[in-house]
Design an enzyme around this catalytic site. Structure first.
Site: not given
Length: 336
Positions: A124, A173, A206, A230, A234
């Site tokens: 990021y 991940k 995921d 992030d 949200d």
């Protein structure tokens, strides 16, 4: 002993929701003092800088800041003023609670999830970005460190223990990103062993997103790396009605900044209809941080009671009130 806070009134609706929120804090008679400093477009207009040295000095001095949304101009200066603040003060922990409130038209009820996001490394922050001369290939470096991983996971477990949470979910991940996400997961497992009183589970990012939509009640505290955090934070905000109810804390060893997560909403600036809830909830996080836990809980309950009664609330949550009437209704309850 009084506490002075560096206050950034922000851009767009920022000054309106900040003034409303400070009115609620003042009503609580906690002896808080404010030093008003500039950042964003308002700072650019007054000083020619998006993030003036005087603002950084005030945050450094007081070690705590309360911030309204800022506008970063497109195509010049910082990629993000928020990222610049996090880097300057090494604010490694981004803490994002998502809590259900009444009257918000959310699709779920009884959500109570805290996302703890690593703030200083990973994909990021955009290290090593380049595009080949022919414009055909873009590169980005993703760096994860043992130090960064350990301190964010430890922060999440300490937070869980401090506020009485029972479970921490490590989101990763590592099945594909075996080096970076793999190191994060390895360190998280080591840290988790030091907290036998807190349940720990692991989940691939995921699957986490799917599970949050299907069975959000299984989550308590989530800890993850920067980019995943992030996105997940949200998503969690969406479960409770959107960013209008999303506060955020950015915390480091030497400073902490508390903010509304939503944008500066220039389309409704000056209309006195902006919902101050996100910034008020960030004020609650700030009071927790300052040790005023009882007052923080009273503030959150006052917001809940005001939303339930629809007393003076703004149009976005079904009322006909204004930013100021909403805040005054909360202030009356928090002092009543």
């Amino acid at each position: 002993m009084s506490q002075t806070i560096a206050v950034i009134r922000g851009d767009g609706i920022g000054p309106e929701i900040m003034d409303a929120s400070l009115g609620v804090l003042d009503a609580m008679n906690l002896g808080l003092q404010y030093e008003f400093v500039e950042a964003g477009m308002s700072a650019m207009e007054k000083t020619g800088e998006l993030l003036p040295a005087a603002t950084l000095d005030a945050i450094r001095k007081h070690r705590i800041a309360f911030k309204s949304p800022l506008t970063t101009p497109v195509g010049e200066g910082f990629t993000s003023i928020n990222v610049a603040l996090r880097k300057t003060f090494d604010l490694y922990a981004n803490v994002r609670p998502a809590i259900s409130f009444p009257g918000t038209k959310a699709r779920y009820e009884n959500i109570d999830i805290i996302t703890v996001r690593e703030n200083t490394e990973g994909a990021y922050i955009g290290e090593g970005q380049s595009v080949s001369p022919d414009g055909e290939t873009a590169l980005l470096t993703q760096k994860v460190t043992r130090k960064g991983s350990e301190r964010i996971v430890r922060y999440a477990f300490d937070l869980a223990r401090r506020v009485g949470r029972k479970k921490v979910t490590v989101v990763h991940k590592a099945n594909i990103l075996k080096s970076t996400s793999g190191l994060f997961l390895k360190v998280a497992r080591e840290v988790a062993q030091q907290y036998p009183d807190i349940q720990c589970n692991e989940m691939i990012v995921d699957n986490t997103c799917m599970q949050l939509v299907m069975k959000p009640e299984q989550f308590d505290v989530i800890v993850t790396t920067n980019l995943f955090g992030d996105i997940v934070s949200d998503l969690c905000a969406g479960l409770v009605g959107g960013l209008g109810l999303a506060p955020g804390a950015n915390i480091g060893e030497h400073a902490a900044i508390f903010e509304a997560v939503h944008g500066s909403a220039p389309d409704i600036a000056g209309k006195n209809i902006a919902n101050p809830c996100a910034l008020l909830l960030a004020a609650g996080q700030m009071l927790d941080h300052l040790g005023h836990v009882d007052h923080a809980n009273r503030l959150r309950q006052a917001i809940r009671d005001t939303l339930t009664a629809k007393d003076g609330v703004t149009p976005d949550v079904g009322g006909t009130g204004t930013t100021q009437s909403f805040a005054k209704a909360v202030a009356a309850r928090v002092t009543g």
